[in-house]
Design a protein around this motif. Structure first.
Motif, PDB file in Angstrom:
ATOM      1  N   THR A 118       9.971   9.949 -18.515  1.00 23.13           N
ATOM      2  CA  THR A 118       9.974   8.991 -17.413  1.00 23.13           C
ATOM      3  C   THR A 118       9.492   7.650 -17.934  1.00 23.13           C
ATOM      4  O   THR A 118       8.350   7.522 -18.408  1.00 23.13           O
ATOM      5  CB  THR A 118       9.056   9.466 -16.269  1.00 23.13           C
ATOM      6  OG1 THR A 118       9.465  10.767 -15.854  1.00 23.13           O
ATOM      7  CG2 THR A 118       9.136   8.507 -15.088  1.00 23.13           C
ATOM      8  N   ASP A 119      10.369   6.626 -17.893  1.00 24.21           N
ATOM      9  CA  ASP A 119      10.003   5.327 -18.462  1.00 24.21           C
ATOM     10  C   ASP A 119       9.106   4.527 -17.510  1.00 24.21           C
ATOM     11  O   ASP A 119       8.750   4.998 -16.415  1.00 24.21           O
ATOM     12  CB  ASP A 119      11.251   4.535 -18.856  1.00 24.21           C
ATOM     13  CG  ASP A 119      12.132   4.177 -17.669  1.00 24.21           C
ATOM     14  OD1 ASP A 119      11.638   4.165 -16.519  1.00 24.21           O
ATOM     15  OD2 ASP A 119      13.328   3.898 -17.886  1.00 24.21           O
ATOM     16  N   ALA A 120       8.742   3.324 -17.934  1.00 26.00           N
ATOM     17  CA  ALA A 120       7.800   2.501 -17.166  1.00 26.00           C
ATOM     18  C   ALA A 120       8.342   2.141 -15.788  1.00 26.00           C
ATOM     19  O   ALA A 120       7.568   1.866 -14.862  1.00 26.00           O
ATOM     20  CB  ALA A 120       7.473   1.227 -17.951  1.00 26.00           C
ATOM     21  N   GLN A 121       9.673   2.143 -15.627  1.00 25.36           N
ATOM     22  CA  GLN A 121      10.285   1.821 -14.338  1.00 25.36           C
ATOM     23  C   GLN A 121      10.475   3.051 -13.456  1.00 25.36           C
ATOM     24  O   GLN A 121      11.024   2.958 -12.359  1.00 25.36           O
ATOM     25  CB  GLN A 121      11.647   1.132 -14.554  1.00 25.36           C
ATOM     26  CG  GLN A 121      11.545  -0.280 -15.114  1.00 25.36           C
ATOM     27  CD  GLN A 121      11.186  -0.293 -16.589  1.00 25.36           C
ATOM     28  OE1 GLN A 121      11.682   0.526 -17.361  1.00 25.36           O
ATOM     29  NE2 GLN A 121      10.299  -1.207 -16.979  1.00 25.36           N
ATOM     30  N   GLY A 122      10.086   4.215 -13.957  1.00 21.47           N
ATOM     31  CA  GLY A 122      10.206   5.445 -13.176  1.00 21.47           C
ATOM     32  C   GLY A 122      11.535   6.152 -13.342  1.00 21.47           C
ATOM     33  O   GLY A 122      11.808   7.142 -12.644  1.00 21.47           O
ATOM     34  N   ASN A 123      12.391   5.680 -14.263  1.00 20.26           N
ATOM     35  CA  ASN A 123      13.687   6.318 -14.497  1.00 20.26           C
ATOM     36  C   ASN A 123      13.530   7.488 -15.464  1.00 20.26           C
ATOM     37  O   ASN A 123      12.832   7.372 -16.487  1.00 20.26           O
ATOM     38  CB  ASN A 123      14.682   5.309 -15.080  1.00 20.26           C
ATOM     39  CG  ASN A 123      14.888   4.119 -14.170  1.00 20.26           C
ATOM     40  OD1 ASN A 123      15.063   4.284 -12.961  1.00 20.26           O
ATOM     41  ND2 ASN A 123      14.863   2.917 -14.742  1.00 20.26           N
ATOM     42  N   GLN A 124      14.173   8.586 -15.159  1.00 14.73           N
ATOM     43  CA  GLN A 124      14.117   9.757 -16.037  1.00 14.73           C
ATOM     44  C   GLN A 124      15.299   9.732 -17.010  1.00 14.73           C
ATOM     45  O   GLN A 124      16.440   9.549 -16.609  1.00 14.73           O
ATOM     46  CB  GLN A 124      14.141  11.047 -15.215  1.00 14.73           C
ATOM     47  CG  GLN A 124      12.828  11.312 -14.491  1.00 14.73           C
ATOM     48  CD  GLN A 124      12.748  12.731 -13.951  1.00 14.73           C
ATOM     49  OE1 GLN A 124      13.750  13.343 -13.626  1.00 14.73           O
ATOM     50  NE2 GLN A 124      11.532  13.253 -13.858  1.00 14.73           N
ATOM     51  N   ARG A 125      14.986   9.909 -18.299  1.00 16.71           N
ATOM     52  CA  ARG A 125      16.011   9.920 -19.335  1.00 16.71           C
ATOM     53  C   ARG A 125      15.833  11.172 -20.191  1.00 16.71           C
ATOM     54  O   ARG A 125      14.726  11.720 -20.296  1.00 16.71           O
ATOM     55  CB  ARG A 125      15.895   8.689 -20.232  1.00 16.71           C
ATOM     56  CG  ARG A 125      15.939   7.359 -19.504  1.00 16.71           C
ATOM     57  CD  ARG A 125      17.335   7.057 -19.012  1.00 16.71           C
ATOM     58  NE  ARG A 125      18.241   6.797 -20.116  1.00 16.71           N
ATOM     59  CZ  ARG A 125      19.546   6.568 -19.953  1.00 16.71           C
ATOM     60  NH1 ARG A 125      20.072   6.604 -18.732  1.00 16.71           N
ATOM     61  NH2 ARG A 125      20.323   6.332 -20.984  1.00 16.71           N
ATOM     62  N   LEU A 126      16.923  11.617 -20.787  1.00 16.69           N
ATOM     63  CA  LEU A 126      16.867  12.782 -21.670  1.00 16.69           C
ATOM     64  C   LEU A 126      16.720  12.297 -23.107  1.00 16.69           C
ATOM     65  O   LEU A 126      17.565  11.544 -23.603  1.00 16.69           O
ATOM     66  CB  LEU A 126      18.130  13.632 -21.516  1.00 16.69           C
ATOM     67  CG  LEU A 126      18.142  14.944 -22.302  1.00 16.69           C
ATOM     68  CD1 LEU A 126      17.059  15.885 -21.779  1.00 16.69           C
ATOM     69  CD2 LEU A 126      19.502  15.620 -22.207  1.00 16.69           C
ATOM     70  N   TRP A 127      15.625  12.696 -23.753  1.00 14.25           N
ATOM     71  CA  TRP A 127      15.349  12.297 -25.131  1.00 14.25           C
ATOM     72  C   TRP A 127      15.464  13.503 -26.061  1.00 14.25           C
ATOM     73  O   TRP A 127      15.188  14.637 -25.674  1.00 14.25           O
ATOM     74  CB  TRP A 127      13.939  11.730 -25.260  1.00 14.25           C
ATOM     75  CG  TRP A 127      13.767  10.334 -24.744  1.00 14.25           C
ATOM     76  CD1 TRP A 127      14.617   9.619 -23.972  1.00 14.25           C
ATOM     77  CD2 TRP A 127      12.627   9.493 -24.969  1.00 14.25           C
ATOM     78  NE1 TRP A 127      14.103   8.381 -23.691  1.00 14.25           N
ATOM     79  CE2 TRP A 127      12.865   8.275 -24.289  1.00 14.25           C
ATOM     80  CE3 TRP A 127      11.423   9.649 -25.657  1.00 14.25           C
ATOM     81  CZ2 TRP A 127      11.961   7.222 -24.298  1.00 14.25           C
ATOM     82  CZ3 TRP A 127      10.516   8.597 -25.669  1.00 14.25           C
ATOM     83  CH2 TRP A 127      10.787   7.381 -24.997  1.00 14.25           C
TER      84      TRP A 127
END
Length: 755
Positions: A202-211
């Motif tokens: 979860t990035d600083a903007q609250g978006n979830q990404r797959l790493w």
């Protein structure tokens, strides 16, 4: 470098990228990772392209930066997984090799050679610092306490945090992700350098990404633990694309399944009435007819065969699209194929006032025996000739062949059809072989056809390894040819023809059972067979057939597939399970790919499609009667007590609904039997009939075959129709079977509820 500068030295870099490659601008290999030295030490100081094969370059022939890919050592085999990066000043090129995959796919190689990590001098850490600071993957470094010391630009971009925001922070707390905890341990690996994992970040903007992320212990030059490091790739877009591909594939498979089901149903529904039309007109044509009646019959036969050709074309097209059309490889005479085609089309040409000719090869004769599929070659030549005649109003149609190449083992032959017809526009030539292609709508209205013939012909010739040539000019006619290469054969390669002489006593003394739910089909088959002298019996479904076969055996059973109550597959399986040894021949309107195999797998001996070809039907039956001269053993049929498929259809596959239904059945049947027995004891036939009627639907839904006929007889009971002793036996049978069904269902309920 500022106070947040990367503290990674070359030794630490080796632990992160053990198979790395560092290049200068001339592609000279300046340095390689320690583990790469173990398998490929010779490449040091060499040119990259001399030692490695690069599979993936961009459209300009350059390295795709920041994208996961594979490179292959030319002399050792295997592949190295990593990505390419450039330093900010574009002076050095760096391949971040993280893993080595052997050719057998077993993972990282274990063997070592004499080369060691100290064989070559390490480059200045300043070079690596500049590269890692601008790499296409995220890089983050923590100290022994687990606080963030450094993050490269890519990690900042991926996470949404600046380096100032992250410095000296605990990453697991800041990011809310246990993967970045100092106490994290890879449970799947015992090594300190753990494998890459998919994590949700979860990035600083609250978006979830797959790493895709990996981590490793960080050591200094004195081999002291100074903390740990992690690399991260954002694979969200790749994963999304992968999922789209998977979804698209599933959609395509679902569409193909629906298409196959549609074709199966269409074939069955059309072929069933076609069977009656074609067979009955054939039988009628054998009777004494006036000239006018004979003309009418011929018209019906011609129209029926044309419709059948269209059906077969659509089915052929489906098989080709699925890659499931099989070609014969048998010996045949190509001139004989041409002769048979000419015999079929000559009267059509003469009727249109056209000249029609066949010219054999002028220079080289066609081999007496060639090996291939004569039926499909006939289909292609017949289509070309039929089209030529159809689209030629005056002039001539010519069929000829040219031997283009004649070797000891094969001949390459061009088959040419030339006409003086209406010709084609250049624009239409480009789509001549498209499905359902006609030049204009008016062409379809005037000349008819589906536009499938040329498409199917092209696919057939292509499957034979050949190709088409087309020359045409509007108003000047057309020349269409196809070229195929056929192996030369011997006389022994030609299948022997067995001609059967049919007569009215051919099957005298034989018993044949026709099992079919369609009255027209039963009438057609029995009418055809009775002309050859057998005793013919009929059954409307599989259950009735089993009852009849319980009492006597038959020489031949003609078995329909799609029937109510009990279909042809299950009827055959039940017969074979009971030891039935007689011949069972599928007689079905389903002509799709795989249907024959399904019938044979169910235990049938042969397979014939409707509409019935009388010559073929009689020939197949005669062949099987001659093969099986021994006496047929009647089966000991053990019918299944019940079947839940009907409930699954009603529930649309919901097993919880099925469970509730069988629980309801087990709860209600004891009372229903009590009432049935009481009505029987009181001699109350009206009440007995009503109770049987209520039980009938339940028995049908559960497919309790042993009771389906009995319960209907009880339902239809009236004064004196069934003797009292016989009625008592039937009631007892109902009690016995339903009690056994309840006992088995109660066991099934226990199993279902425990899951």
């Amino acid at each position: 470098m500022n106070s947040f500068s990367l503290s990674l030295d070359p030794a630490q870099l080796n632990r992160l990228f053990p198979y790395f490659i560092l290049l200068d601008s001339d592609m000279k290999i300046l340095h390689i990772g320690d583990k790469l030295k173990n398998i490929y030490a010779d490449c040091q100081n060499g040119n990259l392209f001399d030692y490695f094969e690069l599979h993936e370059l961009n459209g300009k022939g350059q390295f795709p930066l920041g994208e996961p890919l594979l490179i292959s050592p030319r002399h050792t085999g295997g592949k190295i997984k990593g990505c390419w990066e450039k330093s900010a000043e574009q002076e050095l090129l760096f391949f971040a090799g993280a893993d080595y995959i052997q050719q057998n796919g077993l993972g990282e190689i274990n063997g070592k050679n004499s080369a060691t990590a100290d064989t070559y001098p390490l480059l200045n850490a300043h070079h690596f610092d500049r590269i890692l600071g601008n790499m296409g993957f995220g890089f983050i470094e923590m100290d022994v306490a687990g606080r963030i010391q450094y993050a490269n630009k890519r990690f900042c971009a991926l996470s949404g945090y600046t380096l100032d925001n992250m410095y000296q922070q605990m990453p697991d707390v800041l990011f809310g992700n246990d993967f970045f905890s100092a106490a994290y341990k890879d449970e799947d690996s015992e090594e300190a350098d753990a494998a890459l994992h998919e994590i949700v970040f979860t990035d600083a903007q609250g978006n979830q990404r797959l790493w895709l992320a990996g981590r490793a212990v960080n050591y200094n030059e004195r081999n002291e633990n100074t903390g740990w490091i992690s690399i991260c790739f954002d694979v969200s877009d790749h994963k999304s694309f992968e999922q789209e591909l998977i979804t698209a594939r599933k959609d395509a498979e679902r569409v193909a399944t629906i298409k196959a089901m549609f074709l199966a149903n269409m074939s069955h529904e059309i072929r069933t009435p076609m069977n009656a039309i074609i067979s009955m007109t054939n039988l009628l044509s054998k009777t004494t007819l006036t000239e006018e009646q004979d003309y009418y019959i011929q018209t019906v036969q011609t129209a029926s065969k044309s419709l059948l050709v269209i059906i077969d074309d659509i089915l052929d097209l489906s098989k080709m699209d699925a890659g499931k059309l099989n070609l014969e490889q048998i010996g045949f005479s190509l001139p004989m194929v041409f002769s048979e085609v000419m015999q079929v089309v000559t009267h059509k040409a003469i009727k249109r006032g056209l000249e029609i000719h066949y010219l054999p090869p002028a220079d080289i004769e066609i081999s007496p025996v060639l090996v291939g599929d004569p039926y499909r070659i006939t289909q292609v030549v017949l289509n070309l000739m039929t089209n030529a005649i159809k689209f030629t109003e005056k002039g001539s149609v010519l069929l000829t062949a040219i031997v283009r190449e004649d070797s000891e083992t094969y001949q390459e032959i061009e088959v040419l059809v030339k006409d003086t017809g209406i010709g084609m526009d250049p624009e239409f030539l480009s789509r001549l072989f498209d499905n359902f292609s006609q030049e204009y709508e008016s062409v379809t209205r005037e000349y008819g056809g589906t536009g499938l013939g040329m498409s199917i012909s092209q696919k057939l010739v292509s499957q034979m390894g050949g190709y088409f040539n087309v020359k045409s000019e509007k108003g000047q006619g057309s020349e269409i040819s196809f070229v195929i290469k056929l192996e030369k054969g011997k006389t022994t390669d030609v299948p022997a023809e067995t001609k059967i002489t049919h007569n009215e006593d051919l099957f005298a003394g034989r018993k044949i059972l026709i099992v079919d739910d369609n009255e027209m089909n039963r009438l057609v088959a029995s009418t055809v067979l009775l002309a050859y002298g057998p005793q013919v019996m009929i059954a409307e479904n599989g259950e009735i057939a089993l009852d009849m076969l319980n009492e006597e055996a038959y020489d031949i059973i003609l078995m329909d597939i799609q029937m109510p109550v009990l279909n042809g597959y299950d009827t055959t399986k039940t017969l074979r399970a009971g030891g039935y040894t007689g011949v069972i021949i599928a007689l079905t309107a389903s002509a799709i790919e795989g249907e024959r195999e399904k019938c044979l797998a169910a235990g049938m001996d042969d397979y014939i499609t409707k509409p019935i070809n009388e010559e073929l039907l009689i020939g197949v039956i005669d062949n099987w009667i001659q093969k099986t001269a021994s006496q047929v053993i009647a089966p000991e049929i053990d019918l299944p007590l019940y079947n839940l498929d009907g409930l699954r259809v009603i529930s649309k596959g919901r097993e919880d609904f099925v469970t509730k239904m069988i629980e309801m059945f087990c709860g209600q049947i004891p009372d229903a039997l009590k009432q049935l027995n009481q009505a029987s004891a009181d001699g109350d036939l009206e009440q007995l009939s009503k109770l049987a009627h209520k039980l009938k639907s339940t028995i049908d839904h559960l497919a309790i075959i042993p009771l389906q006929r009995i319960i209907r007889e009880i339902e239809a009971v009236d004064e004196g129709s069934i003797p009292a002793p016989k009625l008592a036996e039937m009631i007892a049978e109902v009690n016995d079977v339903l009690n056994r069904v309840m006992a088995e269902l109660r066991e099934e309920i226990v199993i279902r509820n425990s899951q």
